[in-house]
Design an enzyme around this catalytic site. Structure first.
Site, PDB file in Angstrom:
ATOM      1  N   TYR A 142      16.781   5.188  -0.309  1.00 21.44           N
ATOM      2  CA  TYR A 142      17.374   3.886   0.004  1.00 21.44           C
ATOM      3  C   TYR A 142      16.260   2.856  -0.020  1.00 21.44           C
ATOM      4  O   TYR A 142      15.210   3.058   0.606  1.00 21.44           O
ATOM      5  CB  TYR A 142      18.023   3.916   1.390  1.00 21.44           C
ATOM      6  CG  TYR A 142      18.589   2.587   1.840  1.00 21.44           C
ATOM      7  CD1 TYR A 142      17.992   1.886   2.887  1.00 21.44           C
ATOM      8  CD2 TYR A 142      19.699   2.038   1.224  1.00 21.44           C
ATOM      9  CE1 TYR A 142      18.506   0.671   3.306  1.00 21.44           C
ATOM     10  CE2 TYR A 142      20.222   0.816   1.646  1.00 21.44           C
ATOM     11  CZ  TYR A 142      19.621   0.136   2.681  1.00 21.44           C
ATOM     12  OH  TYR A 142      20.124  -1.071   3.092  1.00 21.44           O
ATOM     13  N   ASP A 237       7.773   2.568  -2.468  1.00 22.02           N
ATOM     14  CA  ASP A 237       8.486   1.845  -1.405  1.00 22.02           C
ATOM     15  C   ASP A 237       8.028   2.445  -0.076  1.00 22.02           C
ATOM     16  O   ASP A 237       8.562   3.460   0.369  1.00 22.02           O
ATOM     17  CB  ASP A 237      10.001   1.979  -1.591  1.00 22.02           C
ATOM     18  CG  ASP A 237      10.748   1.300  -0.468  1.00 22.02           C
ATOM     19  OD1 ASP A 237      11.999   1.324  -0.474  1.00 22.02           O
ATOM     20  OD2 ASP A 237      10.095   0.736   0.435  1.00 22.02           O
ATOM     21  N   LYS A 265       9.028  -3.313   8.290  1.00 29.25           N
ATOM     22  CA  LYS A 265       9.110  -2.558   9.551  1.00 29.25           C
ATOM     23  C   LYS A 265       7.836  -2.686  10.391  1.00 29.25           C
ATOM     24  O   LYS A 265       7.606  -3.708  11.041  1.00 29.25           O
ATOM     25  CB  LYS A 265       9.470  -1.098   9.252  1.00 29.25           C
ATOM     26  CG  LYS A 265      10.888  -0.924   8.663  1.00 29.25           C
ATOM     27  CD  LYS A 265      11.221   0.529   8.411  1.00 29.25           C
ATOM     28  CE  LYS A 265      12.484   0.694   7.619  1.00 29.25           C
ATOM     29  NZ  LYS A 265      13.702   0.639   8.427  1.00 29.25           N
TER      30      LYS A 265
HETATM   31  P1  KE4 Z   1      15.504  -3.750   5.327  1.00 22.77           P
HETATM   32  O1  KE4 Z   1      16.110  -4.697   4.331  1.00 22.77           O
HETATM   33  O2  KE4 Z   1      16.561  -2.993   6.127  1.00 22.77           O
HETATM   34  O3  KE4 Z   1      14.432  -4.403   6.188  1.00 22.77           O
HETATM   35  O4  KE4 Z   1      14.696  -2.606   4.520  1.00 22.77           O
HETATM   36  C1  KE4 Z   1      15.369  -1.876   3.533  1.00 22.77           C
HETATM   37  C2  KE4 Z   1      14.625  -0.582   3.293  1.00 22.77           C
HETATM   38  C3  KE4 Z   1      13.851  -0.470   2.152  1.00 22.77           C
HETATM   39  N1  KE4 Z   1      13.144   0.658   1.886  1.00 22.77           N
HETATM   40  C4  KE4 Z   1      13.170   1.710   2.750  1.00 22.77           C
HETATM   41  C5  KE4 Z   1      12.382   2.944   2.422  1.00 22.77           C
HETATM   42  C6  KE4 Z   1      13.942   1.646   3.939  1.00 22.77           C
HETATM   43  O5  KE4 Z   1      13.963   2.710   4.777  1.00 22.77           O
HETATM   44  C7  KE4 Z   1      14.693   0.478   4.217  1.00 22.77           C
HETATM   45  C8  KE4 Z   1      15.568   0.355   5.452  1.00 22.77           C
HETATM   46  N2  KE4 Z   1      15.663   1.523   6.263  1.00 22.77           N
HETATM   47  C9  KE4 Z   1      16.901   1.688   7.024  1.00 22.77           C
HETATM   48  C10 KE4 Z   1      16.760   2.981   7.848  1.00 22.77           C
HETATM   49  N3  KE4 Z   1      17.231   4.098   7.123  1.00 22.77           N
HETATM   50  C11 KE4 Z   1      17.200   0.493   7.870  1.00 22.77           C
HETATM   51  C12 KE4 Z   1      18.293   0.731   8.894  1.00 22.77           C
HETATM   52  C13 KE4 Z   1      19.521  -0.075   8.596  1.00 22.77           C
HETATM   53  O6  KE4 Z   1      19.921  -0.165   7.403  1.00 22.77           O
HETATM   54  O7  KE4 Z   1      20.100  -0.602   9.579  1.00 22.77           O
END
Ligand code: KE4
Length: 428
Positions: A142, A237, A265
């Site tokens: 993801y 990523d 994060k």
């Molecule tokens: P954000 O747009 O949520 O800040 O980041 C997206 C993203 C991009 N790349 C990786 C490897 C990530 O894990 C994420 C977001 N992680 C999720 C947790 N599995 C965020 C939690 C959520 O979607 O509420």
């Protein structure tokens, strides 16, 4: 009616699913989400003032524990001078220099406000820099919710069984090639077929959105060599793994150098922030220097940057990551020992401050193996641990996170709770 139930019913009237991000809704595990009232260190207290040991930590950012006094102070000190300017500040240079110093593959970096913005822009940058359209991603990974990446994605999409989002026209994903994580031969075959059309490969170098899945020997090396051989760019990523698995992310652990890295994060310490960076010659393609446009009203926000700078400084304390890895491994090993004592098919793994738990006898290396684990037993385990005051990710397809405030007593309390829960599971 419990306060959480009351709040969830009210939230559902004004917010789709009652949440501002799907995975928080407990839809895959059932039950009512806990509405957080406050958090401190390894704990949060819900709307009914029940305390939980928190292993989500905002999905990674809370590596120093919640409300670390120095980070909170930095936020307060920044906020009194204004919340956002839309103009450059010295602090943005400072955090850029800190990130460049810590991530050897990054020669220049641009701040944004989320991981999605970082990966969305990294893809656009790779396409702009190479003049090519195709991208390779891996099923179960993801990378946020940008259109061309919402194909067989992980995290909430996987959790809810719809890995490819509605609302994305086929044309938007026509150039997205999806392969199996750890499928070395599949990567070679894709490059053999499409080599010169591929702008980039984007990968979670250690996956955390189909639960914790580590790369097998040769997988990342193959991505690097195939990208180099065919003139494609390798994007790590590291939104989740950056400053989580070690002081230099996965690239520091493996010595494999990506062309572009995305971060978020931890680098914001819990405030909205993301970043993408890489070789200077690649980054020169970004506006206002080059033709790849990217912008953001709150990019480099002074309050978020203050939280990030203080967080990164505190992470640089000698021994921080060694200690965090020991704590996290102690948790994983403790959970396995308790499961074994009650003959429950269970395994666990960890890297630095992140971990995975699996209701299968061995640690999975593929998405298929995670999906073949006992998901129903995970759901029962999740709720039983919640009743014990321990909050794991509400999905069998998410990783867990430990902070520097999860001390031996907290880890032991978690293992003791798991002992009681596994005993119940053993009774059926
Ligand atoms: P954000 O747009 O949520 O800040 O980041 C997206 C993203 C991009 N790349 C990786 C490897 C990530 O894990 C994420 C977001 N992680 C999720 C947790 N599995 C965020 C939690 C959520 O979607 O509420």
């Amino acid at each position: 009616m419990s306060r959480n139930v009351e709040l969830f019913a009210r939230a559902n009237r004004s917010i789709p699913g009652g949440v501002n991000s799907p995975v928080r809704a407990f839809r895959s595990v059932g039950g009512t989400p806990r509405f957080v009232a406050r958090a401190q260190g390894p704990y949060f207290w819900d709307a009914e003032d029940k305390r939980y040991i928190d292993y989500i930590g905002s999905w990674g950012p809370a590596i120093l524990g919640h409300a670390h006094p120095e980070v909170v102070r930095a936020v307060q000190d920044a906020a009194v001078h204004g919340l956002s300017y839309g103009a450059p500040t010295e602090a943005e240079i400072e955090i850029a220099e800190m990130l460049i110093e810590r991530m050897p593959s990054i020669e220049q970096i641009r701040l944004v406000s989320s991981g999605t913005e970082a990966t969305m822009t990294a893809i656009r940058l790779a396409r702009g820099a190479t003049g090519r359209n195709k991208i390779i991603k891996f099923e179960g990974c993801y990378h946020g919710h940008a259109d061309s990446l919402l194909v067989k994605a992980g995290s909430g999409l996987l959790t809810f069984g719809n890995p490819t989002s509605a609302g994305v026209p086929p044309e938007f994903v026509a150039h997205t090639i999806v392969l199996d994580y750890n499928d070395i031969e599949g990567v070679k075959a894709a490059f053999a077929t499409h080599g010169k059309e591929i702008a980039c490969v984007i990968v979670e170098p250690i996956a955390g959105n189909m639960n914790l899945i580590k790369p097998i020997t040769g997988f990342l090396e193959t991505l690097r060599s195939e990208c180099t051989a065919h003139g494609a760019l390798l994007i790590f990523d590291e939104v989740m793994t950056g400053f989580r698995v070690g002081p230099q992310g996965v690239q520091g652990l493996t010595g494999i150098t990506p062309d572009i890295t995305t971060l978020a994060k931890v680098i914001g310490g819990g405030m909205p922030i993301g970043a993408f960076g890489g070789r200077k010659d690649i980054m020169q393609n970004i506006a206002p220097l080059g033709g790849v446009y990217q912008a953001g009203t709150l990019s480099g926000n002074p309050v978020a940057v203050a939280a990030g700078i203080t967080t990164l400084r505190l992470l640089s304390q000698p021994g921080f990551y060694e200690d965090l890895a020991v704590r996290t491994r102690k948790l994983a090993d403790g959970l396995v020992a308790m499961a074994r004592a009650h003959n429950i098919p269970f395994s666990a793994d960890s890297v630095g401050g992140m971990f995975g738990v699996y209701f299968s006898n061995s640690v999975p290396t593929t998405l298929a193996e995670v999906s073949a684990s006992n998901i129903d037993m995970f759901k029962t385990f999740f709720h039983a641990m919640l009743d014990e005051g321990v909050y794991f990710a509400p999905s069998a397809y998410e990783a867990g996170f430990v902070s520097s405030t999860h001390d031996d007593n907290v880890i032991q309390a978690t293992v003791d709770a798991a002992d009681r829960v596994f005993a119940k599971l053993a009774k059926g």
